[in-house]
Design a protein around this motif. Sequence first.
Motif, PDB file in Angstrom:
ATOM      1  N   ASN A  77     -29.528 -90.665 -69.327  1.00 26.80           N
ATOM      2  CA  ASN A  77     -30.985 -90.787 -69.364  1.00 26.80           C
ATOM      3  C   ASN A  77     -31.413 -91.837 -70.376  1.00 26.80           C
ATOM      4  O   ASN A  77     -30.745 -92.036 -71.403  1.00 26.80           O
ATOM      5  CB  ASN A  77     -31.626 -89.440 -69.724  1.00 26.80           C
ATOM      6  N   SER A  78     -32.514 -92.478 -70.085  1.00 30.23           N
ATOM      7  CA  SER A  78     -33.075 -93.467 -71.000  1.00 30.23           C
ATOM      8  C   SER A  78     -33.410 -92.819 -72.340  1.00 30.23           C
ATOM      9  O   SER A  78     -33.947 -91.706 -72.373  1.00 30.23           O
ATOM     10  CB  SER A  78     -34.346 -94.063 -70.382  1.00 30.23           C
ATOM     11  N   PRO A  79     -33.117 -93.493 -73.455  1.00 27.53           N
ATOM     12  CA  PRO A  79     -33.446 -92.924 -74.767  1.00 27.53           C
ATOM     13  C   PRO A  79     -34.946 -92.908 -75.041  1.00 27.53           C
ATOM     14  O   PRO A  79     -35.399 -92.208 -75.949  1.00 27.53           O
ATOM     15  CB  PRO A  79     -32.718 -93.845 -75.750  1.00 27.53           C
ATOM     16  N   THR A  80     -35.718 -93.651 -74.256  1.00 27.94           N
ATOM     17  CA  THR A  80     -37.175 -93.650 -74.429  1.00 27.94           C
ATOM     18  C   THR A  80     -37.846 -93.448 -73.073  1.00 27.94           C
ATOM     19  O   THR A  80     -37.241 -93.669 -72.024  1.00 27.94           O
ATOM     20  CB  THR A  80     -37.685 -94.984 -75.020  1.00 27.94           C
ATOM     21  N   PHE A  81     -39.103 -93.019 -73.098  1.00 25.76           N
ATOM     22  CA  PHE A  81     -39.876 -92.805 -71.870  1.00 25.76           C
ATOM     23  C   PHE A  81     -40.892 -93.926 -71.661  1.00 25.76           C
ATOM     24  O   PHE A  81     -41.784 -93.806 -70.828  1.00 25.76           O
ATOM     25  CB  PHE A  81     -40.623 -91.470 -71.931  1.00 25.76           C
ATOM     26  N   ASP A  82     -40.751 -95.029 -72.382  1.00 26.40           N
ATOM     27  CA  ASP A  82     -41.763 -96.087 -72.370  1.00 26.40           C
ATOM     28  C   ASP A  82     -41.343 -97.250 -71.476  1.00 26.40           C
ATOM     29  O   ASP A  82     -40.481 -97.119 -70.613  1.00 26.40           O
ATOM     30  CB  ASP A  82     -42.052 -96.557 -73.802  1.00 26.40           C
ATOM     31  N   GLU A  83     -41.946 -98.421 -71.713  1.00 30.55           N
ATOM     32  CA  GLU A  83     -41.712 -99.576 -70.841  1.00 30.55           C
ATOM     33  C   GLU A  83     -40.281-100.109 -70.930  1.00 30.55           C
ATOM     34  O   GLU A  83     -39.883-100.953 -70.116  1.00 30.55           O
ATOM     35  CB  GLU A  83     -42.712-100.702 -71.157  1.00 30.55           C
ATOM     36  N   ALA A  84     -39.489 -99.600 -71.885  1.00 32.00           N
ATOM     37  CA  ALA A  84     -38.083-100.006 -71.978  1.00 32.00           C
ATOM     38  C   ALA A  84     -37.197 -99.234 -70.988  1.00 32.00           C
ATOM     39  O   ALA A  84     -36.056 -99.634 -70.737  1.00 32.00           O
ATOM     40  CB  ALA A  84     -37.567 -99.792 -73.402  1.00 32.00           C
TER      41      ALA A  84
END
Length: 253
Positions: A70-77
């Motif tokens: 899973n992505s470490p962030t939930f933002d535009e990254a």
Amino acid sequence: MSQTYLDEGRVMKFAVMGGTGLIGSQVVKNLNAAGHEAVPHSQSTGVDVISGQGVDEAVAGADVVVNLTNSPTFDEASPAFFQTSMDNLLAAAQKAGVGHFVILSIVGVDQVPELDYYRAKTLQEEILAAGPIPYSIVRATQFMEFMESVLSWTADSDTVRLPATPIQPIAAKDVAAAVAEVAAGTPLRGIRNIAGPEIFPLDELGRITLSHKGDDRPVVIDPTAGMFAAVKGDVLTDMDAHLAATRYADWLS
């Protein structure tokens, strides 16, 4: 690779990426308990799906790749995370002759383009579906285990603010069981939705959770509060999904 590895009775080898996390660790346990060989891989075991370090070795010899990273962030990254990780994993899986590639996604994920993370997960699904390997996508509703985090996003010492977004919470153990079942089966070449047995407005779910903890802060309905404020209607629910057995009150207790 031929599809004969799917014949009943054959022990299959699974490479479970993100296999040490909340869902992944239980998927590994379930598959091994069923007599298969499931190996967990993560950064802690020396596998980095972004740099590609250890990916070829992790996938070598596997019949099935289950990708729960899973992505470490939930933002535009987050879109870049899923693009790079899927490119690396699919290339390694194709080279290794893997016959089935499974990911875990979110019910209604393609209906909330306002959220960066949901767009990123939709991109992950599209990359998999367009790829060279027979695949399955398991879409789950919101995890019961994440409710406390959801409350913390919009809480202060006096009140908790939540939108009335309809939510159909599912227990992580039920998600893991469904992922393991799909992974051990014939590739769906499509999507299976799984969900909890009950739908709640998010604010009501907040009140139930706080009451169970003995927290007397009031929950105020705020249609602008938190990530789920961007969700329109009941797109995060699906009573036609494969419904899990665990009810929220039973999970709490």
